[in-house]
Write a protein that holds these residues in place. Structure first.
Motif, PDB file in Angstrom:
ATOM      1  N   LEU A   1       0.879  -1.231   0.049  1.00 37.61           N
ATOM      2  CA  LEU A   1      -0.043   0.109   0.176  1.00 37.61           C
ATOM      3  C   LEU A   1       0.894   1.281  -0.072  1.00 37.61           C
ATOM      4  O   LEU A   1       1.752   1.460   1.013  1.00 37.61           O
ATOM      5  CB  LEU A   1      -0.892   0.029   1.159  1.00 37.61           C
ATOM      6  CG  LEU A   1      -1.891  -1.211   1.305  1.00 37.61           C
ATOM      7  CD1 LEU A   1      -2.553  -1.020   2.764  1.00 37.61           C
ATOM      8  CD2 LEU A   1      -2.610  -1.176   0.291  1.00 37.61           C
ATOM      9  N   ILE A   2       0.783   2.309  -0.979  1.00 36.78           N
ATOM     10  CA  ILE A   2       1.446   3.176  -1.064  1.00 36.78           C
ATOM     11  C   ILE A   2       0.474   4.457  -1.310  1.00 36.78           C
ATOM     12  O   ILE A   2      -0.475   4.486  -2.238  1.00 36.78           O
ATOM     13  CB  ILE A   2       2.362   3.181  -2.200  1.00 36.78           C
ATOM     14  CG1 ILE A   2       3.430   2.087  -2.115  1.00 36.78           C
ATOM     15  CG2 ILE A   2       3.417   4.490  -2.003  1.00 36.78           C
ATOM     16  CD1 ILE A   2       4.234   1.772  -3.199  1.00 36.78           C
ATOM     17  N   GLU A   3       0.559   5.565  -0.692  1.00 37.27           N
ATOM     18  CA  GLU A   3      -0.418   6.470  -0.559  1.00 37.27           C
ATOM     19  C   GLU A   3       0.071   8.175  -0.714  1.00 37.27           C
ATOM     20  O   GLU A   3       1.415   8.142  -0.792  1.00 37.27           O
ATOM     21  CB  GLU A   3      -1.641   6.740   0.541  1.00 37.27           C
ATOM     22  CG  GLU A   3      -0.885   6.660   2.040  1.00 37.27           C
ATOM     23  CD  GLU A   3      -2.034   6.630   2.916  1.00 37.27           C
ATOM     24  OE1 GLU A   3      -3.295   6.623   2.621  1.00 37.27           O
ATOM     25  OE2 GLU A   3      -1.555   6.476   4.253  1.00 37.27           O
ATOM     26  N   GLY A   4      -0.650   9.048  -0.949  1.00 36.05           N
ATOM     27  CA  GLY A   4      -0.204  10.292  -0.953  1.00 36.05           C
ATOM     28  C   GLY A   4       0.628  10.494  -2.370  1.00 36.05           C
ATOM     29  O   GLY A   4       1.415  11.499  -2.513  1.00 36.05           O
ATOM     30  N   LEU A   5       0.369   9.950  -3.662  1.00 37.47           N
ATOM     31  CA  LEU A   5       0.957   9.951  -4.620  1.00 37.47           C
ATOM     32  C   LEU A   5       0.529  10.966  -5.682  1.00 37.47           C
ATOM     33  O   LEU A   5      -0.536  11.333  -5.641  1.00 37.47           O
ATOM     34  CB  LEU A   5       1.145   8.707  -5.401  1.00 37.47           C
ATOM     35  CG  LEU A   5       1.555   7.329  -4.641  1.00 37.47           C
ATOM     36  CD1 LEU A   5       1.225   6.111  -5.614  1.00 37.47           C
ATOM     37  CD2 LEU A   5       3.282   7.640  -4.613  1.00 37.47           C
ATOM     38  N   ALA A   6       1.591  11.655  -6.451  1.00 33.77           N
ATOM     39  CA  ALA A   6       1.062  12.527  -7.493  1.00 33.77           C
ATOM     40  C   ALA A   6       1.086  11.525  -8.909  1.00 33.77           C
ATOM     41  O   ALA A   6       1.672  10.639  -8.843  1.00 33.77           O
ATOM     42  CB  ALA A   6       1.988  13.370  -7.726  1.00 33.77           C
ATOM     43  N   GLU A   7       0.109  12.158  -9.559  1.00 31.92           N
ATOM     44  CA  GLU A   7       0.107  11.406 -10.922  1.00 31.92           C
ATOM     45  C   GLU A   7       1.335  11.169 -11.560  1.00 31.92           C
ATOM     46  O   GLU A   7       1.762   9.999 -12.163  1.00 31.92           O
ATOM     47  CB  GLU A   7      -0.822  12.332 -11.886  1.00 31.92           C
ATOM     48  CG  GLU A   7      -2.479  12.223 -11.512  1.00 31.92           C
ATOM     49  CD  GLU A   7      -3.148  13.116 -12.447  1.00 31.92           C
ATOM     50  OE1 GLU A   7      -2.488  13.634 -13.406  1.00 31.92           O
ATOM     51  OE2 GLU A   7      -4.150  13.232 -12.061  1.00 31.92           O
ATOM     52  N   ALA A   8       2.381  11.901 -11.464  1.00 36.06           N
ATOM     53  CA  ALA A   8       3.732  11.809 -11.934  1.00 36.06           C
ATOM     54  C   ALA A   8       4.564  10.611 -11.377  1.00 36.06           C
ATOM     55  O   ALA A   8       5.143  10.029 -12.217  1.00 36.06           O
ATOM     56  CB  ALA A   8       4.521  13.001 -11.783  1.00 36.06           C
ATOM     57  N   ASP A   9       4.151  10.267 -10.173  1.00 36.68           N
ATOM     58  CA  ASP A   9       4.698   9.042  -9.747  1.00 36.68           C
ATOM     59  C   ASP A   9       4.536   7.892 -10.346  1.00 36.68           C
ATOM     60  O   ASP A   9       5.338   6.597 -10.226  1.00 36.68           O
ATOM     61  CB  ASP A   9       4.377   9.143  -8.292  1.00 36.68           C
ATOM     62  CG  ASP A   9       4.886  10.341  -7.212  1.00 36.68           C
ATOM     63  OD1 ASP A   9       5.896  10.580  -7.685  1.00 36.68           O
ATOM     64  OD2 ASP A   9       3.963  10.900  -6.355  1.00 36.68           O
ATOM     65  N   LEU A  10       3.262   7.880 -11.041  1.00 35.89           N
ATOM     66  CA  LEU A  10       3.151   6.535 -11.806  1.00 35.89           C
ATOM     67  C   LEU A  10       3.961   6.354 -12.798  1.00 35.89           C
ATOM     68  O   LEU A  10       3.939   5.158 -13.323  1.00 35.89           O
ATOM     69  CB  LEU A  10       1.572   6.737 -11.977  1.00 35.89           C
ATOM     70  CG  LEU A  10       0.505   6.881 -11.247  1.00 35.89           C
ATOM     71  CD1 LEU A  10      -0.850   7.070 -11.859  1.00 35.89           C
ATOM     72  CD2 LEU A  10       0.372   5.786 -10.117  1.00 35.89           C
ATOM     73  N   GLN A  11       4.771   7.188 -13.099  1.00 38.16           N
ATOM     74  CA  GLN A  11       5.944   7.064 -14.381  1.00 38.16           C
ATOM     75  C   GLN A  11       6.748   5.921 -13.967  1.00 38.16           C
ATOM     76  O   GLN A  11       7.273   5.413 -14.828  1.00 38.16           O
ATOM     77  CB  GLN A  11       6.453   8.113 -14.528  1.00 38.16           C
ATOM     78  CG  GLN A  11       5.726   9.266 -15.202  1.00 38.16           C
ATOM     79  CD  GLN A  11       6.487  10.645 -15.437  1.00 38.16           C
ATOM     80  OE1 GLN A  11       7.717  10.840 -15.210  1.00 38.16           O
ATOM     81  NE2 GLN A  11       5.833  11.735 -15.995  1.00 38.16           N
ATOM     82  N   ALA A  12       6.757   5.537 -12.435  1.00 38.21           N
ATOM     83  CA  ALA A  12       7.845   4.455 -12.004  1.00 38.21           C
ATOM     84  C   ALA A  12       7.097   3.078 -12.398  1.00 38.21           C
ATOM     85  O   ALA A  12       7.647   2.121 -12.376  1.00 38.21           O
ATOM     86  CB  ALA A  12       7.721   4.532 -10.446  1.00 38.21           C
ATOM     87  N   LEU A  13       5.865   2.996 -12.883  1.00 35.11           N
ATOM     88  CA  LEU A  13       5.368   1.669 -13.147  1.00 35.11           C
ATOM     89  C   LEU A  13       5.592   1.266 -14.712  1.00 35.11           C
ATOM     90  O   LEU A  13       5.784   2.143 -15.748  1.00 35.11           O
ATOM     91  CB  LEU A  13       3.874   1.879 -13.271  1.00 35.11           C
ATOM     92  CG  LEU A  13       2.965   1.886 -11.774  1.00 35.11           C
ATOM     93  CD1 LEU A  13       1.560   2.193 -12.141  1.00 35.11           C
ATOM     94  CD2 LEU A  13       3.247   0.556 -11.229  1.00 35.11           C
ATOM     95  N   SER A  14       5.986   0.062 -14.690  1.00 29.04           N
ATOM     96  CA  SER A  14       6.491  -0.363 -16.175  1.00 29.04           C
ATOM     97  C   SER A  14       5.284  -1.159 -16.740  1.00 29.04           C
ATOM     98  O   SER A  14       5.061  -1.095 -18.003  1.00 29.04           O
ATOM     99  CB  SER A  14       7.323  -1.408 -15.999  1.00 29.04           C
ATOM    100  OG  SER A  14       8.652  -1.060 -15.513  1.00 29.04           O
ATOM    101  N   VAL A  15       4.034  -1.584 -15.853  1.00 27.88           N
ATOM    102  CA  VAL A  15       2.873  -2.141 -16.330  1.00 27.88           C
ATOM    103  C   VAL A  15       2.053  -1.047 -17.150  1.00 27.88           C
ATOM    104  O   VAL A  15       2.048   0.356 -16.443  1.00 27.88           O
ATOM    105  CB  VAL A  15       2.187  -2.911 -15.287  1.00 27.88           C
ATOM    106  CG1 VAL A  15       3.101  -4.101 -14.861  1.00 27.88           C
ATOM    107  CG2 VAL A  15       1.944  -1.912 -13.949  1.00 27.88           C
ATOM    108  N   PRO A  16       1.190  -1.291 -18.119  1.00 25.56           N
ATOM    109  CA  PRO A  16       0.109  -0.071 -18.483  1.00 25.56           C
ATOM    110  C   PRO A  16      -0.959   0.107 -17.621  1.00 25.56           C
ATOM    111  O   PRO A  16      -1.174  -0.761 -17.090  1.00 25.56           O
ATOM    112  CB  PRO A  16      -0.179  -1.183 -20.021  1.00 25.56           C
ATOM    113  CG  PRO A  16      -0.070  -2.433 -19.728  1.00 25.56           C
ATOM    114  CD  PRO A  16       1.053  -2.619 -18.587  1.00 25.56           C
ATOM    115  N   LEU A  17      -1.304   1.119 -17.620  1.00 28.75           N
ATOM    116  CA  LEU A  17      -2.534   1.654 -17.055  1.00 28.75           C
ATOM    117  C   LEU A  17      -3.514   1.437 -17.843  1.00 28.75           C
ATOM    118  O   LEU A  17      -3.690   1.666 -19.095  1.00 28.75           O
ATOM    119  CB  LEU A  17      -2.197   3.296 -16.898  1.00 28.75           C
ATOM    120  CG  LEU A  17      -1.239   3.835 -15.866  1.00 28.75           C
ATOM    121  CD1 LEU A  17      -1.384   5.046 -15.810  1.00 28.75           C
ATOM    122  CD2 LEU A  17      -1.257   3.162 -14.721  1.00 28.75           C
ATOM    123  N   VAL A  18      -4.595   0.861 -17.253  1.00 29.79           N
ATOM    124  CA  VAL A  18      -6.153   0.655 -17.878  1.00 29.79           C
ATOM    125  C   VAL A  18      -7.021   1.194 -17.076  1.00 29.79           C
ATOM    126  O   VAL A  18      -7.242   0.910 -15.892  1.00 29.79           O
ATOM    127  CB  VAL A  18      -6.385  -0.894 -17.908  1.00 29.79           C
ATOM    128  CG1 VAL A  18      -7.683  -1.102 -18.816  1.00 29.79           C
ATOM    129  CG2 VAL A  18      -5.266  -1.679 -18.830  1.00 29.79           C
TER     130      VAL A  18
END
Length: 256
Positions: free
Chosen positions: A168-185
């Motif tokens: 569980l990770i909270e308090g993120l900014a949208e830009a933090d999702l750039q760390a994901l290698s999996v695609p967003l759906v």
């Protein structure tokens, strides 16, 4: 285990726990979370969490099963029922609860099957989504800033123990999702592929949006795929927790 019998509501441990029950984000300041009831305590123990403190009523101490649960903690407090009610957020208070020390927030696992919560407000929805994530093999939940506090008492109760098996990770900014290698759906009722016909990537990160506003335009633009859930009954939209359960089930079903 150290066992103490407490009769004063001014006991420092009880004062600290009351703060956790009344402040949804109090765990962020104190570094621990209060869980109530033997079900949540057992769920935590099964996942390898050790309580820092267990509080149980004098009546519960006479119950061999509950007394055995208390032995899992480093310290236990036995209190009158009236004092325990002061720690309870339930209409019918449980007889046992525990304080768990929260670990430091982990780093984002770039390759993990994930759920992204985009500013969800309702604690019941958030807890239900965490429960579905755990049930369908999703290991990571990422909450954008503005989402209901993941470890708040209401979310923990709605999660029914799911918290203890999730990253569980909270308090993120949208830009933090750039760390994901999996695609967003994302789910969307506009210009989207029907879920049952969509070519779903696996693993992926399912994005679940605000109950009223949906996924933000900026975050939607980051998504590799938008899918819609057919609703032949004519409803305008599904509850976000229901939608999440359907999508996560479909992802798991596709794995065979």
């Amino acid at each position: 285990m150290k066992l103490d019998h407490i009769t004063s509501r001014d006991n420092p441990a009880l004062v600290r726990l009351r703060k956790l029950t009344v402040d949804a984000s109090g765990y962020r300041k104190i570094g621990s979370v209060w869980i109530e009831g033997d079900h949540l305590l057992r769920a935590a123990l099964q996942r390898g969490w050790q309580p820092a403190l267990v509080v149980l009523t004098e009546a519960a101490m006479q119950d061999a099963t509950l007394a055995a649960l208390a032995e899992s903690a480093l310290r236990a407090l036995v209190v009158p029922t009236a004092l325990f009610k002061g720690l309870s957020g339930l209409e019918s208070p449980a007889q046992i609860g525990a304080e768990l020390t929260l670990p430091a927030a982990p780093a984002i696992d770039a390759n993990a099957a994930s759920v992204v919560l985009d500013r969800l407000q309702d604690a019941g929805n958030v807890g239900a989504i965490l429960r579905s994530a755990a049930a369908f093999g999703v290991s990571q939940v990422l909450a954008i800033k503005g989402t209901a506090a993941l470890w708040s008492p209401k979310v923990v109760r709605a999660g029914q123990g799911a918290h203890f098996g999730l990253r569980l990770i909270e308090g993120l900014a949208e830009a933090d999702l750039q760390a994901l290698s999996v695609p967003l759906v994302a789910t969307s009722s506009h210009d989207s592929e029907p879920l049952h016909r969509a070519a779903l990537p696996s693993p992926c990160a399912w994005v679940m949006g605000h109950e009223g506003q949906g996924v933000s335009a900026e975050l939607m633009a980051r998504c590799a795929l938008r899918v819609g859930i057919p609703q032949p009954g004519g409803e305008e939209s599904l509850n976000v927790a229901a939608a999440a359960a359907i999508c996560l089930y479909e992802s798991e079903r596709r794995k065979g």
